[in-house]
Scaffold this motif. Sequence first.
Motif, PDB file in Angstrom:
ATOM      1  N   CYS A  52       0.997  -1.075  -0.073  1.00  0.00           N
ATOM      2  CA  CYS A  52      -0.050   0.012   0.079  1.00  0.00           C
ATOM      3  C   CYS A  52       0.864   1.226   0.217  1.00  0.00           C
ATOM      4  N   ARG A  53       0.704   2.426  -0.832  1.00  0.00           N
ATOM      5  CA  ARG A  53       1.717   3.531  -1.017  1.00  0.00           C
ATOM      6  C   ARG A  53       1.546   4.131   0.308  1.00  0.00           C
ATOM      7  N   ARG A  54       0.302   4.175   1.139  1.00  0.00           N
ATOM      8  CA  ARG A  54       0.458   4.764   2.162  1.00  0.00           C
ATOM      9  C   ARG A  54       0.687   4.173   3.365  1.00  0.00           C
ATOM     10  N   CYS A  55       0.372   3.080   3.560  1.00  0.00           N
ATOM     11  CA  CYS A  55       0.717   2.480   4.966  1.00  0.00           C
ATOM     12  C   CYS A  55       1.709   1.437   4.834  1.00  0.00           C
ATOM     13  N   ALA A  56       2.240   1.008   3.514  1.00  0.00           N
ATOM     14  CA  ALA A  56       3.039  -0.237   3.247  1.00  0.00           C
ATOM     15  C   ALA A  56       2.757  -1.409   3.878  1.00  0.00           C
ATOM     16  N   ILE A  57       1.439  -1.837   3.971  1.00  0.00           N
ATOM     17  CA  ILE A  57       1.110  -3.092   4.208  1.00  0.00           C
ATOM     18  C   ILE A  57       1.138  -3.866   2.759  1.00  0.00           C
ATOM     19  N   PRO A  58       1.586  -5.205   2.895  1.00  0.00           N
ATOM     20  CA  PRO A  58       1.768  -6.065   1.592  1.00  0.00           C
ATOM     21  C   PRO A  58       0.451  -6.236   0.816  1.00  0.00           C
ATOM     22  N   LEU A  59       0.330  -6.151  -0.316  1.00  0.00           N
ATOM     23  CA  LEU A  59      -0.759  -6.138  -1.429  1.00  0.00           C
ATOM     24  C   LEU A  59      -0.517  -7.458  -2.250  1.00  0.00           C
ATOM     25  N   SER A  60      -1.470  -8.015  -2.890  1.00  0.00           N
ATOM     26  CA  SER A  60      -1.235  -8.757  -3.828  1.00  0.00           C
ATOM     27  C   SER A  60      -0.251  -8.296  -4.956  1.00  0.00           C
ATOM     28  N   LEU A  61       0.129  -9.370  -5.727  1.00  0.00           N
ATOM     29  CA  LEU A  61       1.255  -9.243  -6.797  1.00  0.00           C
ATOM     30  C   LEU A  61       0.702  -8.342  -7.989  1.00  0.00           C
ATOM     31  N   ASN A  62      -0.656  -8.677  -8.057  1.00  0.00           N
ATOM     32  CA  ASN A  62      -1.172  -8.076  -9.361  1.00  0.00           C
ATOM     33  C   ASN A  62      -1.789  -6.527  -9.031  1.00  0.00           C
ATOM     34  N   VAL A  63      -1.174  -5.898  -7.864  1.00  0.00           N
ATOM     35  CA  VAL A  63      -1.503  -4.843  -7.643  1.00  0.00           C
ATOM     36  C   VAL A  63      -0.458  -3.661  -7.480  1.00  0.00           C
ATOM     37  N   ALA A  64      -0.600  -2.589  -8.292  1.00  0.00           N
ATOM     38  CA  ALA A  64       0.665  -1.675  -8.443  1.00  0.00           C
ATOM     39  C   ALA A  64       0.921  -1.024  -6.943  1.00  0.00           C
ATOM     40  N   ASN A  65       2.095  -0.588  -7.240  1.00  0.00           N
ATOM     41  CA  ASN A  65       2.589   0.152  -5.820  1.00  0.00           C
ATOM     42  C   ASN A  65       2.066   1.416  -5.551  1.00  0.00           C
ATOM     43  N   ASP A  66       1.374   2.132  -6.654  1.00  0.00           N
ATOM     44  CA  ASP A  66       0.708   3.425  -6.079  1.00  0.00           C
ATOM     45  C   ASP A  66      -0.718   3.216  -5.620  1.00  0.00           C
ATOM     46  N   HIS A  67      -1.219   1.979  -5.371  1.00  0.00           N
ATOM     47  CA  HIS A  67      -2.443   1.555  -4.872  1.00  0.00           C
ATOM     48  C   HIS A  67      -2.420   1.654  -3.297  1.00  0.00           C
ATOM     49  N   GLU A  68      -3.753   2.294  -2.721  1.00  0.00           N
ATOM     50  CA  GLU A  68      -3.644   2.222  -1.576  1.00  0.00           C
ATOM     51  C   GLU A  68      -4.621   0.950  -1.061  1.00  0.00           C
ATOM     52  N   CYS A  69      -4.466   0.486   0.086  1.00  0.00           N
ATOM     53  CA  CYS A  69      -5.242  -0.432   0.784  1.00  0.00           C
ATOM     54  C   CYS A  69      -6.698  -0.124   1.228  1.00  0.00           C
ATOM     55  N   GLY A  70      -7.626  -1.007   1.451  1.00  0.00           N
ATOM     56  CA  GLY A  70      -9.084  -0.505   1.862  1.00  0.00           C
ATOM     57  C   GLY A  70      -9.307   0.152   2.981  1.00  0.00           C
ATOM     58  N   CYS A  72      -6.914   2.213   4.278  1.00  0.00           N
ATOM     59  CA  CYS A  72      -6.313   3.755   4.003  1.00  0.00           C
ATOM     60  C   CYS A  72      -7.377   4.365   3.328  1.00  0.00           C
ATOM     61  N   LEU A  73      -8.139   3.875   2.235  1.00  0.00           N
ATOM     62  CA  LEU A  73      -8.896   4.236   1.477  1.00  0.00           C
ATOM     63  C   LEU A  73     -10.057   4.869   2.218  1.00  0.00           C
ATOM     64  N   ARG A  74     -10.510   3.849   3.395  1.00  0.00           N
ATOM     65  CA  ARG A  74     -11.653   4.258   4.196  1.00  0.00           C
ATOM     66  C   ARG A  74     -11.436   5.296   5.350  1.00  0.00           C
ATOM     67  N   GLN A  75     -10.239   5.170   5.716  1.00  0.00           N
ATOM     68  CA  GLN A  75      -9.765   6.102   6.776  1.00  0.00           C
ATOM     69  C   GLN A  75      -8.547   6.400   6.752  1.00  0.00           C
ATOM     70  N   PRO A  76      -8.006   7.404   5.836  1.00  0.00           N
ATOM     71  CA  PRO A  76      -6.813   7.926   5.579  1.00  0.00           C
ATOM     72  C   PRO A  76      -6.058   8.386   6.744  1.00  0.00           C
ATOM     73  N   PRO A  77      -4.763   7.901   7.000  1.00  0.00           N
ATOM     74  CA  PRO A  77      -3.822   8.313   8.070  1.00  0.00           C
ATOM     75  C   PRO A  77      -3.255   9.711   7.699  1.00  0.00           C
ATOM     76  N   ALA A  78      -2.787  10.365   8.812  1.00  0.00           N
ATOM     77  CA  ALA A  78      -2.248  11.758   8.547  1.00  0.00           C
ATOM     78  C   ALA A  78      -1.086  11.594   7.694  1.00  0.00           C
ATOM     79  N   PHE A  79      -0.236  10.498   7.618  1.00  0.00           N
ATOM     80  CA  PHE A  79       1.043  10.586   6.640  1.00  0.00           C
ATOM     81  C   PHE A  79       0.710  10.070   5.283  1.00  0.00           C
ATOM     82  N   ASP A  80       1.207  10.722   4.794  1.00  0.00           N
ATOM     83  CA  ASP A  80       0.885  10.621   3.143  1.00  0.00           C
ATOM     84  C   ASP A  80       1.438   9.322   2.391  1.00  0.00           C
ATOM     85  N   ALA A  81       2.646   8.820   2.845  1.00  0.00           N
ATOM     86  CA  ALA A  81       3.407   7.613   2.047  1.00  0.00           C
ATOM     87  C   ALA A  81       4.173   6.838   3.128  1.00  0.00           C
TER      88      ALA A  81
END
Length: 248
Positions: A52-70, A72-81
């Motif tokens: 996840c671009r914002r919180c760095a949690i591992p994502l599936s291999l077919n997801v790009a690095n600029d994607h955000e996890c669910g 972070c999309l639902r409740q974005p943290p104060a840090f940007d990446a």
Amino acid sequence: MPSLLRHWTHTALSRLPAAALPRVCALCSMNAPSGLCDGCQTQFFAQRHHRCRRCAIPLSLNVANDHECGDCLRQPPAFDATIAAVDYAAPADRMVLGLKFAARLELAPICAAMMRDALLTRSDMTLPNFLCAVPLGQQRLAERGFNQALEVARPLSRSLGIRLIPELAFRQRDTHAQARLDPAERQKNVHDAFCLSAKTIDLVRSAHIGIVDDVMTTGQTMHELAVTLKRFGAARVTGIVFARTPQQ
């Protein structure tokens, strides 16, 4: 290794005193002048996760690095990446525990080198204007004798050529160890825990700040420090951590 990374690696190692560099692998004790042998590097750390671009949690291999996890999309943290070098799992956890609880300070430059490489391989990331380490409370600092985040931030700062400001932020009260608390208690534990020193407030305004830490678990500490920095005018906050705890 790409030429840019070879340049940064050479620069980082040349700036470190010889005594600071371990002579054996941190994991297998084989001869390794850089602190991590080629075998362990290949076996344990060669594969990079999509995160996840914002919180760095591992994502599936077919997801790009600029994607955000669910989350972070639902409740974005104060840090940007966030940039994370590895998952907090065996055998990287041994390095974290050795640094933090066994005072193996020789591990700090190894962690920093891996964090630098993770940052420089992300073409979508911009470098911070300066770095700060997540501060410890006075009691924890007195007990441990050092701040492991700051020990990692020092060689990271040298290798990237980015100024480190150790006194940028401080804990205005001691907090409990986050690892012992559940998610709700973690949020309450660090709420309003940080403040900026008067002499550094002007530096924060409109700046991109990199927050260095050894491990990110839920991201609550990083979030709370980012809240404080943005309250004083920071334009962007990027977390740079050695290990990221995967979701359970």
